[in-house]
Design an enzyme around this catalytic site. Structure first.
Site, short mmCIF file in Angstrom:
data_model
loop_
_atom_site.label_atom_id
_atom_site.label_comp_id
_atom_site.label_asym_id
_atom_site.label_seq_id
_atom_site.Cartn_x
_atom_site.Cartn_y
_atom_site.Cartn_z
CE1 TYR A 61 -3.21 2.95 0.66
CE2 TYR A 61 -2.85 2.67 3.02
CZ TYR A 61 -3.43 3.36 1.97
OH TYR A 61 -4.22 4.44 2.22
CG LEU A 102 5.22 -10.20 -5.60
CD1 LEU A 102 5.07 -10.92 -6.95
CD2 LEU A 102 4.58 -8.82 -5.68
CB SER A 125 1.95 -3.72 8.73
OG SER A 125 1.01 -3.92 7.71
CE1 TYR A 169 4.16 -3.30 11.80
CE2 TYR A 169 2.84 -1.86 13.20
CZ TYR A 169 3.58 -2.07 12.05
OH TYR A 169 3.74 -1.06 11.15
CG PHE A 229 0.36 9.10 14.14
CD1 PHE A 229 1.71 9.39 14.01
CD2 PHE A 229 -0.17 9.05 15.42
CE1 PHE A 229 2.52 9.62 15.13
CE2 PHE A 229 0.62 9.29 16.54
CZ PHE A 229 1.97 9.57 16.40
CG ASN A 230 -4.63 5.44 12.50
OD1 ASN A 230 -3.89 5.77 13.43
ND2 ASN A 230 -5.44 4.42 12.57
CG PHE A 266 -13.47 -2.96 16.64
CD1 PHE A 266 -14.35 -4.01 16.46
CD2 PHE A 266 -12.43 -2.80 15.72
CE1 PHE A 266 -14.21 -4.90 15.40
CE2 PHE A 266 -12.27 -3.68 14.66
CZ PHE A 266 -13.17 -4.73 14.50
N GLY A 310 -6.03 -3.93 22.86
CA GLY A 310 -4.83 -3.16 22.55
C GLY A 310 -5.08 -1.85 21.81
CG ASP A 311 -8.11 -0.51 19.01
OD1 ASP A 311 -7.05 -0.47 18.36
OD2 ASP A 311 -9.20 -0.81 18.51
N1 UDP Z 1 -12.03 0.21 13.87
C1 UDP Z 1 -13.39 -0.13 13.92
N2 UDP Z 1 -13.87 -1.05 13.04
C2 UDP Z 1 -13.08 -1.64 12.08
C3 UDP Z 1 -11.70 -1.28 12.01
C4 UDP Z 1 -11.22 -0.35 12.92
O1 UDP Z 1 -14.12 0.38 14.78
O2 UDP Z 1 -13.58 -2.47 11.31
C5 UDP Z 1 -11.48 1.23 14.80
C6 UDP Z 1 -10.33 0.72 15.66
O3 UDP Z 1 -10.82 0.15 16.86
C7 UDP Z 1 -9.53 2.01 15.90
C8 UDP Z 1 -9.75 2.82 14.61
O4 UDP Z 1 -10.93 2.26 14.02
O5 UDP Z 1 -10.09 2.73 16.97
C9 UDP Z 1 -8.60 2.72 13.63
O6 UDP Z 1 -8.28 1.35 13.43
P1 UDP Z 1 -7.34 0.84 12.26
O7 UDP Z 1 -7.31 -0.66 12.33
O8 UDP Z 1 -7.77 1.45 10.97
O9 UDP Z 1 -5.92 1.44 12.60
P2 UDP Z 1 -5.01 1.34 13.95
O10 UDP Z 1 -5.39 2.52 14.79
O11 UDP Z 1 -5.29 0.03 14.59
O12 UDP Z 1 -3.62 1.44 13.43
#
Ligand code: UDP
Length: 331
Positions: A10, A33, A83, A147, A175-176, A214, A290-291
């Site tokens: 990506y 790949l 990742s 990770y 970040f994201n 989540f 872990g969020d």
């Molecule tokens: N999230 C969600 N539903 C999903 C995927 C992610 O609610 O199907 C939430 C996740 O709990 C976090 C945010 O979206 O709070 C970003 O998640 P992502 O996996 O995109 O990136 P991360 O922060 O884990 O690197």
């Protein structure tokens, strides 16, 4: 000539595109790949016929060493990595082998061939649970999953290689990352997909894939997690600027890449729904392990020193991601 590892994936593919569009086109791509796609490489080669592709695995030292023998490489941009946080918890051996051993083979090949400049994809996951917010580059690094551990280990190895072998590295802590090429030639393409934006968008094309939030009882403005969403094309710009900086100053350094603006899961969902222009079904489920409730970058250092300015809004990024998702769903 630059070597880009992981450009079938990506972020690496958007960087290869960006680098090509700036007329900087002497590129060799090295990728196994395993999670990336040959179609992505073929698209890149169509846009820039001077891109050379070597299918190879960093876990095999001979395969990566031979690239340095065959081409005259000046610097390396290293994206290749596994990742997925959840997968890394279940299968850490895969992550340590792929990310850490793979990177050691790459760095050793570099040193042996006197290639001493690298830009490295690091991550906000190296910080772990935030002690304060927004997070600057001096924030303690205590990853909470394998990770994040692999990426921090590689950063530390790079520090030691700088002292011992004069290898200079720029570590970019993302970040994201969201978004896609504006012309929909390439985009985010993970299988399975775990990230927020593509998961919202995919639920439109697949009725059995109801979008799940989540957790909505975090201590935040609307109860859902807050993240710092940065566009993949802006991120590509940052890599180009980082390489320029490295070439000019020959100095090891680290930069956070984010927008310094936090958005909640519900806010992202609402923007996505507006772009999709139809109601999207969702349900709120258990929190994901872990969020952290909030992850926000202080990225003023990248702005001041690299002169990096993220240009796209979240709306732009999701709009491009949706266009790309339509392309993916036609195949
Ligand atoms: N999230 C969600 N539903 C999903 C995927 C992610 O609610 O199907 C939430 C996740 O709990 C976090 C945010 O979206 O709070 C970003 O998640 P992502 O996996 O995109 O990136 P991360 O922060 O884990 O690197």
């Amino acid at each position: 000539m630059i070597l880009i590892t992981g450009a079938a994936g990506y972020i690496g593919s958007h960087y290869a595109l960006n680098f090509s569009e700036f007329g900087l086109d002497d590129i060799v791509i090295f990728d196994n790949l395993s999670t990336g796609h040959i179609d992505t490489i073929e698209k890149l080669q169509k846009i820039n016929p001077k891109i050379q592709f070597i299918k190879g695995d960093l876990k095999n030292k001979d395969e990566i060493s031979s690239v340095f023998k065959k081409f005259k490489i000046d610097s390396v941009i290293h994206f290749a990595a596994l990742s997925q946080v959840g997968e890394s918890v279940i299968n850490p051996s895969l992550y340590y082998l792929n990310n850490v051993v793979g990177s050691i083979n790459l760095l050793n090949s570099m040193v042996e061939n006197n290639v001493l400049k690298i830009v490295f994809s690091s991550t906000a996951a190296t910080y772990g649970e935030p002690k304060y917010t927004p997070i600057d580059e001096n924030h303690p690094q205590n990853p909470i999953n394998p990770y994040g551990n692999t990426k921090l280990m590689i950063e530390k190895i790079m520090d030691d290689y700088d002292k011992a072998y004069n290898l200079k590295s720029i570590r970019l802590r993302y970040f994201n990352v969201i978004g896609a090429d504006e012309k929909t030639r390439i985009g985010e393409w993970h299988d399975p997909e775990t990230h927020l934006v593509p998961n919202i968008l995919k639920s439109v094309f697949n009725n059995s894939k109801e979008f799940k939030i989540f957790g909505d009882d975090y201590d935040t403005k609307d109860g859902t997690c807050i993240r710092d969403y940065v566009d993949v094309l802006d991120l590509a710009d940052a890599h180009r600027l980082a390489l320029e900086y490295l070439n000019k100053y020959n100095k090891t350094d680290v930069f956070n890449l984010g927008t310094q603006e936090g958005q909640s899961v519900k806010e992202i969902f609402n923007i996505s729904q507006e772009i999709i222009n139809q109601k999207v079904n969702f349900k709120v489920v258990e929190k994901r392990l872990g969020d952290p409730k909030i992850l926000l970058a202080n990225s003023s250092k990248a702005k001041e020193i690299l002169n990096w300015q993220p240009k796209r809004t979240t709306f732009d990024s999701i709009k491009n991601a949706f266009k790309w998702e339509k392309v993916l769903n036609k195949n």
